[in-house]
Scaffold this motif. Structure first.
Motif, PDB file in Angstrom:
ATOM      1  N   VAL A  73       5.914   2.135  -5.865  1.00 37.03           N
ATOM      2  CA  VAL A  73       4.777   3.019  -6.155  1.00 37.03           C
ATOM      3  C   VAL A  73       3.542   2.203  -6.507  1.00 37.03           C
ATOM      4  N   LEU A  74       3.626   1.393  -7.584  1.00 39.35           N
ATOM      5  CA  LEU A  74       2.431   0.691  -8.046  1.00 39.35           C
ATOM      6  C   LEU A  74       1.972  -0.380  -7.061  1.00 39.35           C
ATOM      7  N   GLU A  75       2.891  -1.205  -6.581  1.00 41.26           N
ATOM      8  CA  GLU A  75       2.482  -2.247  -5.635  1.00 41.26           C
ATOM      9  C   GLU A  75       2.146  -1.649  -4.271  1.00 41.26           C
ATOM     10  N   ALA A  76       2.817  -0.574  -3.902  1.00 39.00           N
ATOM     11  CA  ALA A  76       2.464   0.094  -2.644  1.00 39.00           C
ATOM     12  C   ALA A  76       1.039   0.640  -2.702  1.00 39.00           C
ATOM     13  N   ARG A  77       0.595   1.032  -3.896  1.00 37.02           N
ATOM     14  CA  ARG A  77      -0.784   1.494  -4.056  1.00 37.02           C
ATOM     15  C   ARG A  77      -1.766   0.381  -3.703  1.00 37.02           C
ATOM     16  N   GLY A  78      -1.383  -0.866  -4.002  1.00 38.37           N
ATOM     17  CA  GLY A  78      -2.229  -1.993  -3.630  1.00 38.37           C
ATOM     18  C   GLY A  78      -2.454  -2.076  -2.125  1.00 38.37           C
ATOM     19  N   HIS A  96       5.306  -7.887   1.474  1.00 39.79           N
ATOM     20  CA  HIS A  96       6.656  -8.408   1.243  1.00 39.79           C
ATOM     21  C   HIS A  96       7.203  -7.951  -0.104  1.00 39.79           C
ATOM     22  N   HIS A  97       6.344  -7.903  -1.123  1.00 40.51           N
ATOM     23  CA  HIS A  97       6.809  -7.511  -2.455  1.00 40.51           C
ATOM     24  C   HIS A  97       7.253  -6.050  -2.460  1.00 40.51           C
ATOM     25  N   VAL A  98       6.489  -5.207  -1.791  1.00 36.22           N
ATOM     26  CA  VAL A  98       6.889  -3.797  -1.665  1.00 36.22           C
ATOM     27  C   VAL A  98       8.203  -3.707  -0.883  1.00 36.22           C
ATOM     28  N   ALA A  99       8.316  -4.513   0.159  1.00 36.44           N
ATOM     29  CA  ALA A  99       9.529  -4.500   0.985  1.00 36.44           C
ATOM     30  C   ALA A  99      10.754  -4.938   0.189  1.00 36.44           C
ATOM     31  N   TYR A 100      10.582  -5.923  -0.704  1.00 33.63           N
ATOM     32  CA  TYR A 100      11.713  -6.341  -1.542  1.00 33.63           C
ATOM     33  C   TYR A 100      12.160  -5.180  -2.429  1.00 33.63           C
ATOM     34  N   GLY A 101      11.200  -4.458  -2.979  1.00 32.08           N
ATOM     35  CA  GLY A 101      11.557  -3.312  -3.802  1.00 32.08           C
ATOM     36  C   GLY A 101      12.343  -2.287  -3.015  1.00 32.08           C
ATOM     37  N   GLY A 149       1.899  11.531 -13.250  1.00 32.42           N
ATOM     38  CA  GLY A 149       0.919  12.088 -12.327  1.00 32.42           C
ATOM     39  C   GLY A 149       1.389  12.012 -10.888  1.00 32.42           C
ATOM     40  N   ALA A 150       0.627  12.667 -10.003  1.00 33.02           N
ATOM     41  CA  ALA A 150       0.954  12.669  -8.579  1.00 33.02           C
ATOM     42  C   ALA A 150       0.443  11.390  -7.915  1.00 33.02           C
ATOM     43  N   LEU A 151       1.056  11.015  -6.798  1.00 31.13           N
ATOM     44  CA  LEU A 151       0.556   9.889  -6.009  1.00 31.13           C
ATOM     45  C   LEU A 151      -0.707  10.329  -5.277  1.00 31.13           C
ATOM     46  N   LYS A 152      -1.650   9.403  -5.144  1.00 30.16           N
ATOM     47  CA  LYS A 152      -2.971   9.770  -4.617  1.00 30.16           C
ATOM     48  C   LYS A 152      -3.205   9.196  -3.232  1.00 30.16           C
ATOM     49  N   PRO A 153      -3.382  10.070  -2.225  1.00 30.30           N
ATOM     50  CA  PRO A 153      -3.794   9.580  -0.912  1.00 30.30           C
ATOM     51  C   PRO A 153      -5.259   9.147  -0.970  1.00 30.30           C
ATOM     52  N   PRO A 154      -5.781   8.465   0.047  1.00 25.64           N
ATOM     53  CA  PRO A 154      -5.110   8.172   1.328  1.00 25.64           C
ATOM     54  C   PRO A 154      -4.072   7.069   1.199  1.00 25.64           C
ATOM     55  N   PHE A 155      -3.032   7.163   2.025  1.00 23.98           N
ATOM     56  CA  PHE A 155      -1.953   6.185   2.038  1.00 23.98           C
ATOM     57  C   PHE A 155      -2.082   5.291   3.270  1.00 23.98           C
ATOM     58  N   ASN A 156      -1.783   4.028   3.087  1.00 24.04           N
ATOM     59  CA  ASN A 156      -1.777   3.075   4.203  1.00 24.04           C
ATOM     60  C   ASN A 156      -0.408   3.189   4.882  1.00 24.04           C
ATOM     61  N   GLU A 167       5.763  -0.781   7.298  1.00 24.50           N
ATOM     62  CA  GLU A 167       6.144  -2.186   7.479  1.00 24.50           C
ATOM     63  C   GLU A 167       6.980  -2.671   6.290  1.00 24.50           C
ATOM     64  N   ALA A 168       6.691  -2.116   5.102  1.00 28.97           N
ATOM     65  CA  ALA A 168       7.415  -2.489   3.892  1.00 28.97           C
ATOM     66  C   ALA A 168       8.684  -1.646   3.678  1.00 28.97           C
ATOM     67  N   GLY A 169       8.988  -0.761   4.614  1.00 31.32           N
ATOM     68  CA  GLY A 169      10.234  -0.005   4.525  1.00 31.32           C
ATOM     69  C   GLY A 169      10.146   1.285   3.738  1.00 31.32           C
ATOM     70  N   ILE A 170       8.918   1.828   3.597  1.00 30.75           N
ATOM     71  CA  ILE A 170       8.756   3.092   2.876  1.00 30.75           C
ATOM     72  C   ILE A 170       8.151   4.122   3.831  1.00 30.75           C
ATOM     73  N   PRO A 171       8.950   5.072   4.344  1.00 35.37           N
ATOM     74  CA  PRO A 171       8.448   6.072   5.287  1.00 35.37           C
ATOM     75  C   PRO A 171       7.650   7.172   4.580  1.00 35.37           C
ATOM     76  N   PRO A 172       6.851   7.929   5.326  1.00 34.94           N
ATOM     77  CA  PRO A 172       5.994   8.951   4.706  1.00 34.94           C
ATOM     78  C   PRO A 172       6.738  10.008   3.904  1.00 34.94           C
ATOM     79  N   ASP A 173       7.966  10.346   4.300  1.00 33.76           N
ATOM     80  CA  ASP A 173       8.660  11.408   3.562  1.00 33.76           C
ATOM     81  C   ASP A 173       9.142  10.949   2.190  1.00 33.76           C
TER      82      ASP A 173
END
Length: 267
Positions: A164-169, A201-206, A235-242, A248-254
């Motif tokens: 969540v947090l690093e994916a926001r980056g 890569h860090h998000v992918a490791y998670g 709180g809710a996650l805030k778009p826009p999402f990359n 690429e990091a292994g986190i699909p939209p759903d």
């Protein structure tokens, strides 16, 4: 080694120690000498320098990035995030050492801590070239909250911090690169491009180790992720999402759209 980093106050000293310990780990791994994992008691909160002053997120002054001072403030915020990331990666190694994990788990987070240490120093170099330094401005006090909230929940830590947090980056870094590019700040652009590439890569490791644990415990990854984020993330996650880099990091939209403001309304 992890607790030594967590117990070091000064940012430059902390990251130098972090990089030295990472080099020791990988030299031993390359030579076929496994370093004993052992046990250690990490502090609930890592040691921090006297400055920056840590404020409630609502009290941190907002500055427009169109000015030099605004860009310094943006870099200062990034340096603070990177220093917290160094501690987060060493903390996950020490805090959950009682849970048996493959050596690849430690390889990934030692590498991540090493890269975050490099990022912190690159951003500090940029700040100093602009006549400032880390600690010159107040910073966000809430950065360690997710670590404290998940101190007893290994899967919760993986879900909230890297996923969540690093994916926001990944979502916000392209916009920051544009800000510095428009201003002709080539050193900051180069530093942010390195951060952007390596954070994937860090998000992918998670994601990798979260899915590994879901498999170990026969849990559905998506449902478990949603449950943990709703429990620990405020709180809710805030778009826009990359979406491209998240995939690429292994986190699909759903995984993340149902947790967004739009997804919450639809739910």
């Amino acid at each position: 080694m992890a607790v030594a980093v967590l117990s070091t106050h000064d940012g430059r000293t902390k990251t130098a120690l972090s990089r030295a310990h990472a080099a020791t780990w990988f030299a031993a791994r390359a030579a076929g000498r496994d370093i004993s994992l052992g046990r250690a008691q990490p502090p609930l909160r890592p040691a921090r320098p006297a400055k920056p002053e840590l404020l409630d997120p609502r009290d941190v002054p907002r500055r427009r990035p169109g000015s030099v001072q605004g860009r310094i403030a943006l870099l200062h915020a990034v340096a603070h995030i990177e220093l917290n990331a160094v501690d987060l990666h060493w903390d996950i190694i020490a805090r959950f050492a009682d849970i048996p994990m493959p050596l690849g788990f430690y390889d990934d987070w030692v590498k991540s801590a090493d890269e975050e240490s490099k990022h912190f120093n690159m951003i500090c170099d940029c700040l100093e070239a602009m006549g400032s330094h880390y600690g010159a401005l107040p910073a966000h006090a809430g950065m360690w909250r997710a670590a404290e909230d998940t101190a007893q929940d290994f899967m919760g830590r993986l879900a909230v911090v890297p996923m969540v947090l690093e994916a926001r980056g990944l979502d916000v870094t392209p916009g920051m690169i544009e800000v510095f590019d428009r201003a002709g700040e080539s050193a900051a652009v180069a530093a942010m491009q390195v951060i952007y590439a390596e954070e994937v890569h860090h998000v992918a490791y998670g994601s990798k180790w979260f899915h590994f644990l879901c498999g170990r415990h026969d849990l559905d990854p998506k449902t478990t992720f949603h449950d943990l984020v709703r429990r620990y993330f405020h709180g809710a996650l805030k778009p826009p999402f990359n979406e491209e880099k998240r995939a690429e990091a292994g986190i699909p939209p759903d995984f993340y759209w149902p947790l967004s403001e739009a997804g919450s309304i639809q739910g």
